[in-house]
Structure formats: C-alpha cells, structure tokens
Design an enzyme around this catalytic site. Structure first.
Site, PDB file in Angstrom:
ATOM      1  N   SER A 319      11.953 -45.342  13.677  1.00 19.44           N
ATOM      2  CA  SER A 319      11.675 -43.909  13.582  1.00 19.44           C
ATOM      3  C   SER A 319      12.348 -43.310  12.357  1.00 19.44           C
ATOM      4  O   SER A 319      11.752 -42.496  11.638  1.00 19.44           O
ATOM      5  CB  SER A 319      12.158 -43.204  14.850  1.00 19.44           C
ATOM      6  OG  SER A 319      12.030 -41.804  14.742  1.00 19.44           O
ATOM      7  N   ALA A 320      13.587 -43.720  12.110  1.00 23.30           N
ATOM      8  CA  ALA A 320      14.324 -43.204  10.955  1.00 23.30           C
ATOM      9  C   ALA A 320      13.705 -43.680   9.645  1.00 23.30           C
ATOM     10  O   ALA A 320      13.544 -42.905   8.695  1.00 23.30           O
ATOM     11  CB  ALA A 320      15.785 -43.629  11.044  1.00 23.30           C
ATOM     12  N   LEU A 322      10.696 -44.448   8.994  1.00 26.71           N
ATOM     13  CA  LEU A 322       9.418 -43.795   8.713  1.00 26.71           C
ATOM     14  C   LEU A 322       9.607 -42.493   7.935  1.00 26.71           C
ATOM     15  O   LEU A 322       8.642 -41.950   7.391  1.00 26.71           O
ATOM     16  CB  LEU A 322       8.668 -43.514  10.014  1.00 26.71           C
ATOM     17  CG  LEU A 322       7.933 -44.704  10.636  1.00 26.71           C
ATOM     18  CD1 LEU A 322       7.461 -44.374  12.043  1.00 26.71           C
ATOM     19  CD2 LEU A 322       6.747 -45.120   9.769  1.00 26.71           C
ATOM     20  N   HIS A 323      10.846 -41.999   7.899  1.00 29.59           N
ATOM     21  CA  HIS A 323      11.160 -40.805   7.109  1.00 29.59           C
ATOM     22  C   HIS A 323      11.671 -41.176   5.714  1.00 29.59           C
ATOM     23  O   HIS A 323      12.190 -40.320   4.995  1.00 29.59           O
ATOM     24  CB  HIS A 323      12.221 -39.962   7.817  1.00 29.59           C
ATOM     25  CG  HIS A 323      11.749 -39.382   9.120  1.00 29.59           C
ATOM     26  ND1 HIS A 323      11.774 -40.087  10.296  1.00 29.59           N
ATOM     27  CD2 HIS A 323      11.234 -38.170   9.420  1.00 29.59           C
ATOM     28  CE1 HIS A 323      11.298 -39.329  11.275  1.00 29.59           C
ATOM     29  NE2 HIS A 323      10.965 -38.164  10.769  1.00 29.59           N
ATOM     30  N   ALA A 324      11.530 -42.481   5.350  1.00 29.66           N
ATOM     31  CA  ALA A 324      12.006 -43.008   4.069  1.00 29.66           C
ATOM     32  C   ALA A 324      13.526 -42.953   4.003  1.00 29.66           C
ATOM     33  O   ALA A 324      14.193 -43.012   5.034  1.00 29.66           O
ATOM     34  CB  ALA A 324      11.354 -42.259   2.897  1.00 29.66           C
TER      35      ALA A 324
END
EC number: 2.3.1.250
Length: 444
Positions: A319-320, A322-324
């Site tokens: 999840s983290a 995916l935020h680059a």
C-alpha cells in the site's frame, strides 16, 4: 490513505477570500465545476453502454476518451499521456505473455518510483504529485487485469476478452478520481439492466445527496477548519487531521456517486464508520473500501508468509509503495498497520481470556441475528465500557496519524523528518500504547 486522486485537488482546497463565506462560495464553485466535468464523462458512457456499439468502436472510444481525460486534467498534457500509455503498454505486453501478476505489480511500482526520481532531478516534484494518484489507480487496474488474464488459464486471449479488459483499464469516468472496482464489479456494472424509471430516479437522488455532502465536507476542510482559532496545540492537531479526513471524504463520496450513477452498488467510504469506528482495524478497512479490497484480495489473502504479522506488514508495505517514494505515507501506513495489529491481538486475547465480546471485529451476524458465544455479550456494561474506550482510542489514532498532513509541504512532498517531528510533539503516544498492548497480550 491518500486523497491525491485529482491533479487539481490541492488547488481546489486552497483557502480563498478573506472570510468564511467567500472561501465557502469559491471552494463550492471550484469543486462543483470539477465534478461536473467528470459527470459529463459518467453520463456519456452511461449512454455508450446503452447503444451497444461494436466492440472495436467501443474499445477505441474508451482509449481515445481516456487519453483526452488525462490530457485535460494534467498540467503537462503530452508528457502525461505518454507516461500513462507507457505504463499500459508495458503491463499489457507482460500480461499477454502470461507473466506473473505480482511481477507486473512490482514492475509498475518500480516504474512509478523511477518516474518520481526523474521528476525530482528535473525539479518537477509538484508535477509528479499531480500525476501520482492517476497512475496509482491505473497500476491497480492494470495489475487486476493482469491477475485476471493469468488466472483465466487460456492459452490465447480472444479479441472479445481483450476488448473487455481494455474497457476496464481505459474507463474514462474512473481515471482521475476513481474509484477502483474489481474486474467482476466492472462487468456487472457494464451489464446492468435498468428496468424502471423509479430506480434511476432514486439512484440520481442518492448520488446527488452524496455529492452535496462531499462538497460540504470540502468546504469544511478548506474554510472552516482554517478560519477556526484553536485554543491549544492538541485542538490544532485535531483540526489538521480533520481537514485531511474531510478532503478524503469529499473524494470518496463523489466517486461513490459516479459509480452509483453507472449502476454499481460499491461503497467507497462511510465517514460515520471511520469517525466512530469500533477499532483501528475497522478504521483501516473502512478508510477506502475498494482500495482495501484490492490489497486484501491480491496481497493479504495470498499469504506469502506463515506469520499473520508479516502478511499484515507486507500488505501495508505494498500500500505504501503504491504511493511511490513518499516517506510520510510510508510511515503513516506502516504505523497504522502496527497500531491495528497490536490492538487486534490484545483485544482478541481479552475476548478469549475473559469471554467478552470486545474483539476488534464484532461477532458474526447470520440471518440478521448476531451469533455471540461470549459470556459477556455486546450489551454487557463492562463490554460497552471497554468497547467505548477503544473507540475513543481509535479517534485519537486518527488524530495522531492525520495531524502530519499539514500544508507546509503538501505541494512538493513531505521530508522524512517532518512526520517524526510532529509525532514527537505527542511523545509517540500511539506507538507506546501499541507496544504496551503487545506486551500485555503476552502477560494476560
């Protein structure tokens, strides 16, 4: 936890005017204008589906309109379109070659971080942040389609199957804001038959109410919170966190309305369930239900590790990522994962040890009746007190994890030290409580 799903969102939520009334008017006008542009796409493709166009024409229309949508909402139009389609072509090529879906997901994450590094070297961090949310949603759709193609167990994909996957990936109404829908949900939404006018009217009214509530929350986030004079540091931190949540609710309720207009019954987020959640675990799962579904189905349920704790950590790590390369988002999501895990373990231990209905999740419901085998059921006084305590604690965790999203670095990204510094003003209390829960779960 992310609300950067619209390239112009930060501009929309800037404070306007010298009074609350002026600010509210301008924010309402700005958000409504943006939503109307998206609603044009929603109603356009609602009609396209009813026309039953040939698959080739319909697929071409999806791709063309998606290209125009990305260009319309992006500051650097040509670059944004090229980047968007680069992610698509690489992922689709790998999927057709039956490459493992997780490798495609990992490849897309690496491409996203590489793009961020390029933008950083070119002093274009603000541009990357305007595009990040669009690409994150795009990666989720691409990886979902990849999983579906690989799991189909067919040697070669027919043209009709390929066009359906392309329509799912290139669906203009969901490109900018979202929401994320699974491939099966998209197919059901696409094939829904509207039989009665009353049904369509009811959906229109419900969706309009959601949009009205969303715009109201956007006004609260941008105007009333900023004009309010806090009486203490804690109140200021609570208001900062509330402002972040309200902007998130604006996105969630608006996208839920879009999906509703198109025939889907998905729930993106229920603010009441987040603000007054039974546990931090419920807060995490309710924050963005479609995003939670994506992570739960594609990461957590695959059980890469024997340890539940490691699977939880991996889920929050994906999840983290995916935020680059967003250190604040990494820290916030991993912190939420740790807080939720420690609380869940502790409450399960109390529930088992003292036979009380105080677990992070309530007992299951069957045939509209709650099946609870605990000696002290949910309406027992001691159970009510304990659950109330954890609800208040969840409210505090919302403040603790949300107070770091200040306006100081919102346009260019938060430095690594920013989060730790603000958490330090609260003496890292959420972490101390979580470590205490883990220790007590071993002792009790």
């Amino acid at each position: 936890m992310d609300h950067h799903l619209d390239p112009n969102l930060d501009n929309l939520f800037e404070m306007y005017g010298e009074s609350v009334e002026e600010c509210a008017t301008q924010v309402a006008n700005g958000t409504l204008l943006t939503l109307l542009q998206m609603l044009v796409l929603v109603w356009m493709f609602f009609l396209v589906w009813r026309l039953s166009l040939p698959p080739r024409i319909q697929t071409f229309l999806h791709i063309a309109m998606t290209t125009l949508t990305v260009a319309w909402f992006s500051p650097k139009k040509l670059e944004s379109v090229m980047i968007f389609h680069t992610f698509s072509l690489i992922s689709l090529f790998c999927a057709v070659q039956k490459l493992n879906g997780y490798r495609i997901l990992g490849l897309n994450i690496m491409l996203l971080i590489a793009l961020q590094n390029i933008c950083s070297r070119a002093n274009a961090d603000d541009y990357f942040l305007t595009l990040r949310g669009v690409l994150m949603m795009h990666i989720m759709r691409l990886s979902t389609a990849s999983f579906a193609i690989v799991d189909s167990n067919v040697r070669s994909i027919s043209f009709d199957q390929l066009t359906l996957y392309l329509e799912y990936i290139y669906f203009p109404p969901f490109i900018i804001f979202g929401p994320y829908v699974t491939f099966d949900q998209f197919v059901k939404m696409r094939e829904k038959k509207w039989t009665r006018f009353e049904e369509q009217l009811g959906v229109f009214v419900q969706g309009s109410v959601l949009i009205f509530i969303g715009i109201t929350l956007a006004i609260i986030s941008s105007c009333y919170v900023d004009f309010f004079e806090p009486g203490s540091q804690f109140v200021e931190d609570a208001l900062t966190a509330m402002s972040f949540r309200c902007s998130h609710y604006f996105i969630c309720l608006s996208t839920q309305a879009f999906a509703m207009f198109l025939g889907s019954k998905i729930v993106v987020a229920n603010p009441v369930n987040i603000e007054f959640s039974r546990s931090t675990l419920q807060t995490v799962s309710e924050w963005n239900r479609p995003f939670h579904t994506y992570l739960h189905e594609n990461i957590f349920k695959r059980r890469f590790f024997q340890s539940t704790a490691l699977n939880v950590l991996l889920t929050f790590a994906v999840s983290a990522l995916l935020h680059a390369r967003d250190y604040q988002m990494w820290l916030t999501l991993l912190a939420l994962g740790f807080i939720a895990y420690s609380e869940t373990v502790f409450r399960k231990r109390i529930a088992d040890r003292f036979s009380m209905c105080v677990a992070a999740k309530p007992c299951s419901v069957r045939a509209n009746r709650r099946i609870c085998k605990h000696k002290h059921a949910s309406f027992s006084k001691r159970v009510l007190i304990i659950n109330l305590f954890f609800m208040i604690l969840s409210m505090y965790h919302l403040v603790f994890t949300g107070m770091t999203f200040t306006d100081d670095y919102a346009a260019i990204g938060y430095p690594f030290s920013h989060t730790w510094t603000i958490w330090g003003t609260h003496y890292y209390s959420s972490f101390i409580v979580s470590f205490a829960f883990l220790a007590l779960s071993k002792i009790i």
